[in-house]
Design a protein around this motif. Structure first.
Motif, PDB file in Angstrom:
ATOM      1  N   TYR A 292       0.828  -1.204   0.000  1.00 53.15           N
ATOM      2  CA  TYR A 292       0.000   0.000   0.000  1.00 53.15           C
ATOM      3  C   TYR A 292       0.870   1.264   0.000  1.00 53.15           C
ATOM      4  O   TYR A 292       1.995   1.268   0.512  1.00 53.15           O
ATOM      5  N   ASP A 293       0.310   2.324  -0.571  1.00 54.99           N
ATOM      6  CA  ASP A 293       1.042   3.578  -0.773  1.00 54.99           C
ATOM      7  C   ASP A 293       0.944   4.464   0.479  1.00 54.99           C
ATOM      8  O   ASP A 293      -0.123   4.982   0.800  1.00 54.99           O
ATOM      9  N   LEU A 294       2.077   4.644   1.169  1.00 55.27           N
ATOM     10  CA  LEU A 294       2.086   5.486   2.361  1.00 55.27           C
ATOM     11  C   LEU A 294       2.021   6.969   2.024  1.00 55.27           C
ATOM     12  O   LEU A 294       1.690   7.784   2.886  1.00 55.27           O
ATOM     13  N   LYS A 295       2.325   7.309   0.785  1.00 55.57           N
ATOM     14  CA  LYS A 295       2.284   8.716   0.396  1.00 55.57           C
ATOM     15  C   LYS A 295       0.850   9.195   0.196  1.00 55.57           C
ATOM     16  O   LYS A 295       0.596  10.397   0.128  1.00 55.57           O
ATOM     17  N   ASN A 296      -0.080   8.254   0.061  1.00 57.47           N
ATOM     18  CA  ASN A 296      -1.503   8.583  -0.053  1.00 57.47           C
ATOM     19  C   ASN A 296      -2.254   7.678   0.918  1.00 57.47           C
ATOM     20  O   ASN A 296      -2.889   6.709   0.503  1.00 57.47           O
ATOM     21  N   PRO A 297      -2.173   7.964   2.234  1.00 59.26           N
ATOM     22  CA  PRO A 297      -2.742   7.047   3.227  1.00 59.26           C
ATOM     23  C   PRO A 297      -4.247   6.858   3.111  1.00 59.26           C
ATOM     24  O   PRO A 297      -4.754   5.785   3.442  1.00 59.26           O
ATOM     25  N   ASP A 298      -4.977   7.856   2.625  1.00 58.41           N
ATOM     26  CA  ASP A 298      -6.420   7.668   2.449  1.00 58.41           C
ATOM     27  C   ASP A 298      -6.704   6.633   1.362  1.00 58.41           C
ATOM     28  O   ASP A 298      -7.594   5.788   1.499  1.00 58.41           O
ATOM     29  N   ALA A 299      -5.943   6.703   0.275  1.00 57.87           N
ATOM     30  CA  ALA A 299      -6.100   5.706  -0.790  1.00 57.87           C
ATOM     31  C   ALA A 299      -5.702   4.328  -0.280  1.00 57.87           C
ATOM     32  O   ALA A 299      -6.318   3.314  -0.655  1.00 57.87           O
ATOM     33  N   ALA A 300      -4.713   4.274   0.596  1.00 55.21           N
ATOM     34  CA  ALA A 300      -4.298   2.993   1.180  1.00 55.21           C
ATOM     35  C   ALA A 300      -5.417   2.413   2.035  1.00 55.21           C
ATOM     36  O   ALA A 300      -5.699   1.204   1.971  1.00 55.21           O
ATOM     37  N   LEU A 301      -6.073   3.248   2.825  1.00 51.82           N
ATOM     38  CA  LEU A 301      -7.199   2.784   3.634  1.00 51.82           C
ATOM     39  C   LEU A 301      -8.313   2.236   2.749  1.00 51.82           C
ATOM     40  O   LEU A 301      -8.895   1.185   3.039  1.00 51.82           O
ATOM     41  N   GLU A 302      -8.615   2.956   1.668  1.00 46.24           N
ATOM     42  CA  GLU A 302      -9.648   2.496   0.737  1.00 46.24           C
ATOM     43  C   GLU A 302      -9.281   1.125   0.170  1.00 46.24           C
ATOM     44  O   GLU A 302     -10.129   0.222   0.076  1.00 46.24           O
TER      45      GLU A 302
END
Length: 325
Positions: A292-302
């Motif tokens: 998962y991408d830590l630079k976009n944590p909201d996208a990672a949560l999704e």
């Protein structure tokens, strides 16, 4: 009297922001002054704040991701209308005290105990006295002890990658949640989560031991292996890991292998500025594997909850709630 469902969304969002502001800025006179001014604007503002209190108390009824940092707030019966303002003001002060005891408290203890500490989403590289290089991930803390006869690091929270300088006369030991990793010279990553320690080995060999109150483990890892030790049961889950996935956080990624949604969210919390809650026990217990991408944590949560039909609700800029609806 205005009903809850007639509270304008903008005022309700402001109330949630104030709730979290009071937690984050405990004992700040200016924050308390500004809050009282906001609260006194109208009865709707009072009702919005009461709604915020009830909402977060309800979320707290199920153990959140960071159970060691956040405890449920007991819901209290509402007083008569004539004392509402006094009750709300008192509740705000109580929340500030609550933040000190259960949020600021552990953070303060870490600052006092740790030799090195990082903030959310911050990484730091250290060179110890023996030449060992330590890369710390977000929201992490360590203590170090390097002497003529001892090389020891305690991982108090978070994650760190160790590139250990070889010294046959002084084994290098990392302790994390009761799990001990001993080496002479090697490179490995250690993650400490609530109830679990994970070790990922990039180079060399490590000897891992766990001495819990009821369970003990002793084993070795080879390069390209990882192991997660459950603190409560002593169970060890071993698997292979690709070289590029070891300490993936160093390149802005988070790799998890067969962990619960709650555990994945907890790890992601170290890189997300908002609080993350998973009040849905069924969703929290589902298991995920992925990068998962830590630079976009909201996208990672999704991406974490999407396979289970889950959604990420942005309660405010300070809070995210993961649900199945």
């Amino acid at each position: 009297m205005t009903q809850d469902n007639h509270i304008p969304p903008t005022i309700l969002e402001e109330a949630m922001d104030w709730f979290l502001n009071l937690k984050a800025r405990e004992n700040c006179p200016q924050t308390e002054h500004d809050f009282k001014n906001w609260l006194s604007r109208s009865p709707v503002h009072e009702q919005a704040f009461e709604r915020a209190l009830k909402t977060w108390a309800q979320l707290g009824e199920v153990p959140p991701v960071h159970a060691h940092l956040w405890r449920p707030v007991a819901a209290a019966p509402m007083p008569a209308r004539r004392s509402r303002k006094m009750w709300v003001a008192g509740a705000a002060l109580a929340l500030a005290a609550y933040a000190v005891a259960f949020l600021a408290g552990p953070s303060l203890l870490l600052h006092l105990e740790a030799d090195h500490i990082t903030r959310t989403a911050e990484s730091r590289t250290l060179t110890l006295e023996d030449g060992t290089i330590v890369e710390m991930g977000g929201d992490s803390a360590i203590t170090t002890q390097i002497t003529a006869s001892i090389r020891r690091v305690i991982l108090l929270s978070g994650e760190a990658f160790f590139d250990v300088a070889h010294d046959a006369s002084r084994p290098f030991t990392v302790d994390a949640g009761g799990v001990s990793v001993a080496v002479l010279g090697t490179a490995f990553d250690v993650q400490l989560a609530d109830g679990e320690t994970t070790v990922e080995l990039a180079r060399g060999t490590v000897a891992i031991s766990y001495d819990g109150s009821k369970h003990r483990q002793n084993f070795e890892l080879s390069p390209g292996e990882m192991a997660s030790i459950d603190h409560s049961t002593g169970a060890v889950m071993r698997s292979s890991i690709a070289p590029e996935d070891i300490a993936a956080w160093r390149t802005g990624k988070m790799f998890v292998n067969d962990v619960t949604v709650a555990s994945a969210a907890e790890r992601l919390q170290r890189y997300h500025p908002a609080w993350i809650s998973v009040p849905d026990a069924a969703l929290a217990s589902r298991r995920v594997t992925g990068l998962y991408d830590l630079k976009n944590p909201d996208a990672a949560l999704e991406a974490i909850v999407k396979p289970f039909g889950g959604r990420v609700h942005e309660v405010t800029s300070y809070g995210r709630v993961l649900t199945r609806f």
